[in-house]
Design a protein around this motif. Structure first.
Motif, PDB file in Angstrom:
ATOM      1  N   UNK B 115       0.823  -1.215   0.000  1.00 30.37           N
ATOM      2  CA  UNK B 115       0.000   0.000   0.000  1.00 30.37           C
ATOM      3  C   UNK B 115       0.855   1.262   0.000  1.00 30.37           C
ATOM      4  N   UNK B 116       1.931   1.211   0.797  1.00 29.53           N
ATOM      5  CA  UNK B 116       2.783   2.399   0.951  1.00 29.53           C
ATOM      6  C   UNK B 116       3.544   2.723  -0.325  1.00 29.53           C
ATOM      7  N   UNK B 117       3.523   1.799  -1.299  1.00 26.48           N
ATOM      8  CA  UNK B 117       4.280   2.011  -2.534  1.00 26.48           C
ATOM      9  C   UNK B 117       3.530   2.881  -3.530  1.00 26.48           C
ATOM     10  N   UNK B 118       2.279   3.134  -3.234  1.00 27.73           N
ATOM     11  CA  UNK B 118       1.449   3.906  -4.154  1.00 27.73           C
ATOM     12  C   UNK B 118       2.145   5.209  -4.545  1.00 27.73           C
ATOM     13  N   UNK B 119       2.267   5.448  -5.853  1.00 30.28           N
ATOM     14  CA  UNK B 119       2.897   6.671  -6.328  1.00 30.28           C
ATOM     15  C   UNK B 119       4.417   6.620  -6.357  1.00 30.28           C
ATOM     16  N   UNK B 120       4.988   5.493  -5.962  1.00 30.44           N
ATOM     17  CA  UNK B 120       6.447   5.370  -5.922  1.00 30.44           C
ATOM     18  C   UNK B 120       6.946   4.350  -6.939  1.00 30.44           C
ATOM     19  N   UNK B 121       8.236   4.450  -7.229  1.00 30.43           N
ATOM     20  CA  UNK B 121       8.890   3.364  -7.950  1.00 30.43           C
ATOM     21  C   UNK B 121       9.000   2.178  -7.000  1.00 30.43           C
ATOM     22  N   UNK B 122       8.801   0.983  -7.536  1.00 32.09           N
ATOM     23  CA  UNK B 122       8.875  -0.221  -6.706  1.00 32.09           C
ATOM     24  C   UNK B 122       9.995  -1.096  -7.240  1.00 32.09           C
ATOM     25  N   UNK B 142       0.804  -5.763 -10.252  1.00 30.27           N
ATOM     26  CA  UNK B 142       0.270  -5.945 -11.599  1.00 30.27           C
ATOM     27  C   UNK B 142      -1.218  -5.619 -11.661  1.00 30.27           C
ATOM     28  N   UNK B 143      -1.923  -6.004 -10.606  1.00 30.14           N
ATOM     29  CA  UNK B 143      -3.362  -5.780 -10.594  1.00 30.14           C
ATOM     30  C   UNK B 143      -3.696  -4.283 -10.618  1.00 30.14           C
ATOM     31  N   UNK B 144      -2.863  -3.488  -9.963  1.00 28.83           N
ATOM     32  CA  UNK B 144      -3.136  -2.050  -9.863  1.00 28.83           C
ATOM     33  C   UNK B 144      -1.956  -1.284 -10.425  1.00 28.83           C
ATOM     34  N   UNK B 145      -1.498  -1.728 -11.581  1.00 25.92           N
ATOM     35  CA  UNK B 145      -0.231  -1.226 -12.135  1.00 25.92           C
ATOM     36  C   UNK B 145      -0.159   0.293 -12.183  1.00 25.92           C
ATOM     37  N   UNK B 146      -1.292   0.940 -12.485  1.00 23.74           N
ATOM     38  CA  UNK B 146      -1.290   2.392 -12.695  1.00 23.74           C
ATOM     39  C   UNK B 146      -0.990   3.172 -11.412  1.00 23.74           C
ATOM     40  N   UNK B 147      -1.187   2.514 -10.274  1.00 27.56           N
ATOM     41  CA  UNK B 147      -0.967   3.215  -9.001  1.00 27.56           C
ATOM     42  C   UNK B 147       0.502   3.462  -8.711  1.00 27.56           C
ATOM     43  N   UNK B 176       2.987  -6.440 -19.232  1.00 28.39           N
ATOM     44  CA  UNK B 176       2.874  -5.268 -18.374  1.00 28.39           C
ATOM     45  C   UNK B 176       4.159  -4.466 -18.430  1.00 28.39           C
ATOM     46  N   UNK B 177       4.096  -3.332 -17.844  1.00 27.03           N
ATOM     47  CA  UNK B 177       5.264  -2.474 -17.792  1.00 27.03           C
ATOM     48  C   UNK B 177       6.103  -2.874 -16.584  1.00 27.03           C
TER      49      UNK B 177
END
Lengths: 384, 286
Positions: B115-122, B142-147, B176-177
């Motif tokens: 969850x904390x990765x939202x908006x970040x590079x992972x 992958x499921x929420x790739x755009x996040x 996927x990207x």
């Protein structure tokens, strides 16, 4: 402190000749008495049937790596110091079945061991033993995963303490703030008195259950003289304590000296036998073993005491993490005197000295901690 | 007098008592790794878990071991575990036939901070079987790739034959990207990829260090070097997460085996942010 002065109605005097009435009262209430008795050449806690099994007239001499019984001529029932066994053996037994899986045809069923531990009365626990029980209460009682075997054993046990009237050379409860005088955490507390007033016990109740048992006993009223005599017993024990452990900042001393060469010197002496963890009243590590019958249809998982001194204790695929004895000793003492505070808000050591007496090479936890402190390296930046 | 003889206190449920699950299938992944799919005997009970958590998986009569869940958190009816055959229990598990009964307790432990990765590079860095505990993170990302920002998987293993989830990885990379960098300790004739340790991939991997959350799973020495490389790139310690491993007999903080100084890894771990465990990483045989 739950002492008689504040609640005089909850204390009374029992003549030593009537000590048997205590065992009878306990048995009547369904508690199997467990008390100190001589097995081999040591005083150990075992189920006892009568007062004649108590180590009357027996004392002991203890030193690092040495425990010897010694006769004493005053006929005290509790004139001995701590032996190798503690309440741990009964509240957290060395071997306990956890569950059994039974296969019948294609079906497998798991049956938990929910046999309630027996109702017992633990007689002769010292102040440090009570402190150790309070520590294990925390260890086994952390939600959400509580050990139900310990919890039930604990609730089914009556704790009958005895105030120490002397100290062994290995005792250091005063340093750990756990004794020698019993503070609380007991159902009944006995102080054995032997003076011009005769051989008798000051009996104090520390709980409702203790009150009920006390009411069953053929006691007389406790006088101020009895209470003074009881305090004198504790004072004598206090005065005899020679060993000290400086606990001030000890956790940090242990942590920051984790790579001190000192550990190798103690590692060279330590046999990694695990005696210290077995006699320690707070050590709680356990492993599990599975055993199947010959048909393979029945398999039982058993919990067994383990020790951080065993090589397999730290085994992960490919090998053990703590291969050197030095690393295992460091783990034990750092956990006991340091990490325990982080985990449970209390030191894991109660100052009973059992690990000192029962170490075959006489390694002394107070001396080792003291030496590390004396060679303490100033806080260093972590090497990166 | 009868009232005096009250019975003793009965036992609460014991966290050491497992439930039974059924082996649905076993798939060999590489020469010494395999994946098990387990279901409840009724086929419908769900086993929700968070990426990074583990179960105590047992072979009756042999024993129980902690294994991270390697499956998709969104398909909780099937419990998926991928492990290496390295001891008595995992060898016994490998031998079981579909339909066999296993024991299971869990899920236990802390989770990767998806969850904390939202908006970040992972950035995921895996060594060998360390990819298995990270696979649930891949499913979630992958499921929420755009996040998320850039998504990188750096994976090192012994040889090209030891690449875990190979088909899945290449499908993800193409569909996927997801940037996938693989390296092996020893190449083969046909291997055109990287050779060397996975930690060497960190220096040139395309991510923005100050915007990155990294998750590292593998042998302790590999994690130590991976963390050093990440820090050298400028990834902050609280944004680096590692999964620690120690012997475990209970999974619930009672048996004492998994202690690492003040930590019970089964309770406060296995996933830690690096800043919490940094001092413990520096000491040998701790």
């Amino acid at each position: 402190m739950v002492i008689s002065d504040s609640r005089p109605e909850r204390s009374a005097v029992l003549d030593a000749r009537d000590l048997g009435s205590l065992l009878e009262a306990l048995q009547l209430r369904g508690y199997g008495p467990v008390g100190p008795t001589i097995v081999g050449d040591a005083v150990v806690l075992r189920p006892i049937a009568g007062v004649d099994e108590l180590p009357s007239g027996v004392g002991d001499a203890q030193e690092p790596g040495s425990y010897r019984l010694a006769p004493r001529d005053d006929g005290r029932f509790f004139g001995h110091n701590l032996g190798p066994s503690s309440a741990k053996r009964f509240l957290f037994p060395p071997v306990r079945s956890l569950w059994t899986a039974i296969r019948i045809g294609p079906q497998v069923r798991i049956e938990a061991n929910d046999d309630p531990p027996p109702k017992i009365a633990l007689i002769g626990l010292r102040a440090c033993d009570l402190a150790a029980i309070a520590i294990q209460d925390r260890v086994f009682g952390r939600e959400p995963y509580v050990d139900p075997h310990y919890q039930a054993a604990r609730e089914n046990a009556l704790l009958i303490a005895v105030n120490c009237s002397q100290a062994a050379a290995t005792c250091f409860c005063a340093s750990m703030g756990t004794g020698p005088r019993v503070g609380g955490g007991f159902d009944l507390c006995l102080t054995e008195l032997l003076d011009a007033g005769g051989h008798r016990f000051l009996v104090e109740a520390g709980s409702e259950k203790g009150d009920q048992v006390l009411a069953d006993l053929p006691t007389t009223v406790a006088t101020e003289r009895d209470r003074r005599a009881a305090r004198a017993e504790s004072d004598r024990a206090q005065a005899q304590i020679q060993r000290r452990l400086d606990t001030d900042g000890l956790k940090d001393v242990l942590y920051r000296n984790a790579e001190h060469p000192y550990w190798n010197t103690v590692g060279e002496r330590c046999l990694a036998c695990g005696n210290c963890t077995l006699v320690c009243p707070t050590c709680f590590c356990a492993t599990v073993e599975d055993a199947s019958d010959l048909t393979g249809d029945r398999t039982e998982r058993t919990r067994i005491w383990d020790s951080c001194f065993n090589l397999e204790f730290s085994y992960i695929h490919g090998g053990s993490v703590r291969t050197s004895t030095a690393a295992r000793y460091r783990q034990w003492i750092t956990h006991k005197l340091g990490a325990w505070i982080e985990q449970f808000g209390t030191s894991g050591c109660v100052g009973c000295g059992r690990c000192i007496a029962w170490c075959p090479v006489g390694i002394d936890i107070t001396e080792e901690a003291g030496r590390l402190r004396s060679e303490d390296r100033a806080p260093q930046p972590v090497g990166r | 007098m009868a009232s005096l003889l009250e019975p003793g206190v009965a036992l609460r449920p014991d966290p050491m008592v497992p439930r039974l699950v059924t082996l649905e299938r076993t798939r060999a992944e590489t020469a010494d790794t395999f994946t098990m799919e387990l279901v409840a005997p009724d086929g419908v009970t769900e086993f929700p878990f968070l990426p990074g958590q583990f179960n105590m998986v047992g072979a009756l009569g042999v024993g129980e071991v902690p294994i991270s869940v390697s499956g998709d958190p969104q398909t909780p009816r099937t419990i998926v575990h991928t492990t290496r055959e390295v001891g008595a229990v995992t060898n016994a598990l490998k031998q079981l036939r579909p339909g066999a009964a296993l024991t299971l307790r869990g899920p236990y432990g802390t989770a990767w901070p998806v969850e904390a990765c939202s908006g970040h590079d992972v950035v995921l860095i895996a060594g060998g079987i360390g990819l298995a505990p990270l696979r649930p993170v891949i499913y979630e990302v992958m499921r929420q790739r755009a996040r998320f920002g850039r998504f990188l998987v750096l994976y090192g293993t012994r040889s090209p034959e030891d690449i875990l989830f190979a088909k899945e990885l290449s499908r993800w990379r193409s569909q996927f990207d997801m940037e996938l960098l693989v390296t092996v300790d020893r190449g083969t004739e046909h291997w055109r990829g990287n050779v060397g340790v996975v930690t060497k991939l960190v220096a040139r991997a395309p991510f923005e260090p100050r915007e990155t959350v990294a998750m590292v799973c593998g042998p302790e020495v590999m994690m130590r070097f991976a963390v050093a490389e990440l820090r050298a790139r400028g990834v902050a310690e609280p944004n680096i997460h590692v999964s620690l491993e120690r012997n475990m007999k209970c999974g619930v903080g009672l048996c004492g085996h998994c202690q690492l100084r003040g930590e019970f890894i089964c309770r406060s771990g296995p996933v830690y942010s690096y800043d919490r465990v940094a001092p413990l990483f520096e000491v040998r045989e701790l």
